[in-house]
Design a protein around this motif. Structure first.
Motif, mmCIF file in Angstrom:
data_model
loop_
_atom_site.group_PDB
_atom_site.id
_atom_site.type_symbol
_atom_site.label_atom_id
_atom_site.label_comp_id
_atom_site.label_asym_id
_atom_site.label_seq_id
_atom_site.Cartn_x
_atom_site.Cartn_y
_atom_site.Cartn_z
ATOM 1 N N LEU A 2 0.815 -1.219 0.000
ATOM 2 C CA LEU A 2 0.000 0.000 0.000
ATOM 3 C C LEU A 2 0.850 1.271 0.000
ATOM 4 O O LEU A 2 0.607 2.174 -0.812
ATOM 5 N N PRO A 3 1.848 1.412 0.889
ATOM 6 C CA PRO A 3 2.691 2.619 0.813
ATOM 7 C C PRO A 3 3.460 2.720 -0.500
ATOM 8 O O PRO A 3 3.608 3.819 -1.052
ATOM 9 N N LEU A 4 3.965 1.578 -1.006
ATOM 10 C CA LEU A 4 4.681 1.611 -2.281
ATOM 11 C C LEU A 4 3.760 2.070 -3.408
ATOM 12 O O LEU A 4 4.164 2.845 -4.288
ATOM 13 N N PHE A 5 2.517 1.608 -3.381
ATOM 14 C CA PHE A 5 1.529 2.041 -4.370
ATOM 15 C C PHE A 5 1.283 3.546 -4.262
ATOM 16 O O PHE A 5 1.160 4.247 -5.282
ATOM 17 N N ALA A 6 1.227 4.056 -3.032
ATOM 18 C CA ALA A 6 1.002 5.489 -2.831
ATOM 19 C C ALA A 6 2.159 6.309 -3.402
ATOM 20 O O ALA A 6 1.941 7.333 -4.068
ATOM 21 N N PHE A 7 3.394 5.873 -3.158
ATOM 22 C CA PHE A 7 4.551 6.605 -3.676
ATOM 23 C C PHE A 7 4.615 6.531 -5.202
ATOM 24 O O PHE A 7 4.960 7.517 -5.864
ATOM 25 N N MET A 8 4.291 5.370 -5.768
ATOM 26 C CA MET A 8 4.287 5.246 -7.229
ATOM 27 C C MET A 8 3.215 6.136 -7.845
ATOM 28 O O MET A 8 3.442 6.784 -8.877
ATOM 29 N N THR A 9 2.048 6.190 -7.214
ATOM 30 C CA THR A 9 0.972 7.047 -7.716
ATOM 31 C C THR A 9 1.366 8.516 -7.648
ATOM 32 O O THR A 9 1.135 9.286 -8.592
ATOM 33 N N ALA A 10 1.973 8.914 -6.525
ATOM 34 C CA ALA A 10 2.400 10.308 -6.368
ATOM 35 C C ALA A 10 3.437 10.683 -7.422
ATOM 36 O O ALA A 10 3.374 11.763 -8.030
ATOM 37 N N THR A 11 4.393 9.786 -7.663
ATOM 38 C CA THR A 11 5.430 10.052 -8.667
ATOM 39 C C THR A 11 4.829 10.149 -10.065
ATOM 40 O O THR A 11 5.172 11.047 -10.849
ATOM 41 N N SER A 12 3.912 9.235 -10.383
ATOM 42 C CA SER A 12 3.293 9.231 -11.716
ATOM 43 C C SER A 12 2.472 10.493 -11.949
ATOM 44 O O SER A 12 2.543 11.105 -13.028
ATOM 45 N N LEU A 13 1.701 10.910 -10.941
ATOM 46 C CA LEU A 13 0.893 12.120 -11.084
ATOM 47 C C LEU A 13 1.771 13.359 -11.237
ATOM 48 O O LEU A 13 1.455 14.263 -12.022
#
Length: 535
Positions: free
Chosen positions: A512-523
């Motif tokens: 879940l945290p890794l997904f959050a960081f990947m989403t933040a980077t992609s956005l």
């Protein structure tokens, strides 16, 4: 309008961080009762638990400082340093509970390391004499805390060593014949240590009050002080409740004593550093060992993550097999999704409340905000106990809204911690130019300032999400066992549940945290492509 936004910022901070202080009043009132202290002192578990807690918190704080400094002094600014920086966000994002469960799979008597050497000793069953986790001396707990907090301190030091004057001093020392290792410890370390005071206090406070890692890796007879207080708080017996509240005060007292001891040690070291010998020391042994040093600190994380994934896919994995005999998705198909959905909802709500409030506070609140970091630098148990007292008073215990509110006390400070530096570094002329063009402060922030800060804002949102996912104590305490997240589910399963089921929950907690960081980077990257020049 500015007054209204300032009022909202102050009101939000008071509701999140000010109200729990009212909950501390009953705890401090109990601390005035001599009977409560007598009950605590006469309990046979208190002194052994005190020794274990001081040992695990103290030794993990000291060694995490030494290891973080060693990584900086050995590898900055080499290619190894760049590789460490690439791995740093992953290690920071892994929740403490997930890492602790991975270490159990690695170090336990039936763990992977024992399986690896079992053919040498002809072991067909886990050795009963070997106690590598939940040992009576809290060594495994201390190891886990040390490894996890090393990367937190390394993250803090990364910002410190990037300062130009420190880099220049290091180069001058090397030109005078000092090795990088000697220059680091004798020149850089004395200067950065003062700036590390608050992060070190936060690390020590976490070690004093950690419950989830202590339940997974720590001893149980007796447990640590935080686990003991947690058990007493959960007991309906009024006597146990009294002891729990006094024990919460003891944790605060230990933090104060630890801070005082650290200050005296700093003064002593300062006196030693004022008289350098000037000798150039040989570092051939250090140069020989340094290539292996970074792997000793990174391998436990990668092995733990790999074992979590393997166990979640293992249909059959008996001792002493090194790898599973059969892999499949049966455990994933049977996994309960309710804890995952609840975690997503709580973390998302926490970020959606904390992030706008942090932006409002940075613009319309008070500039000095050290007290906002109070939940990060005091033991979590007393603060959570205060939140629980308030939830009881308002008859909100066990409710979802109360759990979200309890998470905000940690999510908001971390978001502010990430945002403050970027906010202060932004050129104020952008805002001034916008105002000369007729924008008020709100419009200038909404259309100019915050879009320019989108990357740190998204990073802060990801950090806040990860912090909420990792919260065990507030969820279990305020939720009263009625709110289940992947963190509470993983910790409860660690006491004796199916290993594959436990691994699934731990993997979800780590992803879940890794997904959050990947989403933040992609956005952030998508927005940068859409608006060239803004990021």
């Amino acid at each position: 309008m500015d007054r209204g936004l300032s009022f909202i910022a102050w009101l939000g901070v008071l509701l999140i961080l000010g109200l729990p202080l009212l909950g501390l009043i009953p705890i401090f009132m109990v601390g005035l009762q001599a009977k409560a202290w007598q009950l605590l002192w006469s309990d046979p578990q208190f002194l052994p638990a005190l020794k274990l807690t001081l040992f695990s918190a103290g030794i993990s704080t000291l060694w995490s400082l030494i290891l973080a400094c060693a990584l900086v002094f050995l590898f900055y600014p080499s290619k190894t340093w760049q590789r460490l920086q690439q791995q740093l966000p992953i290690f920071l994002a892994i929740p403490h509970a997930a890492f602790a469960i991975g270490l159990v799979f690695l170090l336990a008597p039936s763990g992977w390391l024992v399986r690896l050497v079992s053919p040498l000793f002809a072991w067909t069953a886990p050795p009963t004499w070997l106690t590598t986790t939940q040992d009576p001396y809290a060594l495994s707990l201390s190891l886990a805390l040390t490894l996890k907090e090393t990367w937190f301190l390394l993250w803090v030091m990364t910002g410190l060593i990037s300062q130009e004057w420190l880099v220049k001093q290091s180069l001058i020392a090397k030109s005078l014949g000092y090795s990088a290792w000697q220059a680091g410890w004798q020149i850089l370390f004395p200067q950065v240590l003062k700036s590390l005071a608050w992060p070190l206090l936060a690390v020590f406070a976490y070690g004093l009050s950690v419950v989830d890692m202590a339940l997974i890796l720590g001893p149980s007879t007796p447990p640590s002080l935080a686990v003991l207080a947690w058990q007493w708080f959960a007991d309906p017996d009024p006597i146990q409740q009294l002891k729990a509240q006094v024990l919460a005060l003891v944790l605060v007292g230990l933090l104060v004593l630890g801070a005082g001891g650290a200050y005296l040690a700093y003064k002593f070291l300062t006196a030693l550093w004022s008289k350098p010998s000037g000798r150039r020391q040989r570092t051939s042994v250090i140069r020989f060992l340094s290539p292996w040093f970074s792997y000793l600190l990174t391998l436990p994380f990668w092995l733990s993550l790999g074992l979590l994934l393997l166990w979640s896919l293992a249909d059959s994995w008996f001792f002493p097999q090194i790898v599973p005999s059969r892999l499949g998705f049966a455990t994933w198909q049977q996994a309960e999704l309710e804890p995952l959905l609840m975690t997503l909802w709580i973390a998302t709500c926490s970020v959606l409340i904390s992030l706008p409030l942090a932006l409002l506070w940075l613009e319309w609140g008070k500039q000095r905000q050290a007290y906002l970091y109070l939940p990060l630098i005091i033991p979590a148990l007393p603060f959570t106990a205060a939140q629980y007292q308030l939830a009881l008073l308002l008859k909100l215990e066990g409710s979802l809204s109360a759990v979200i509110w309890s998470h905000l006390a940690w999510v908001l400070p971390y978001i502010l911690l990430v945002l403050t530096g970027a906010y202060q570094r932004l050129d104020t002329r952008y805002l001034l130019t916008a105002k000369t063009l007729g924008y008020n402060t709100w419009q200038a922030c909404l259309y100019i300032k915050w879009p320019l800060l989108l990357r740190p804002i998204m990073a802060a949102a990801a950090v806040g999400f990860a912090v909420s996912v990792a919260q065990y104590l507030p969820t279990a305490f305020i939720g009263g066992g009625r709110i289940e997240t992947v963190t509470t589910e993983a910790v409860s399963l660690s006491s004796g549940g199916n290993r594959a089921t436990l691994a699934v929950q731990a993997v979800l907690q780590a992803l879940l945290p890794l997904f959050a960081f990947m989403t933040a980077t992609s956005l952030s990257r998508w927005y940068a492509r859409q608006h060239p020049g803004l990021n």
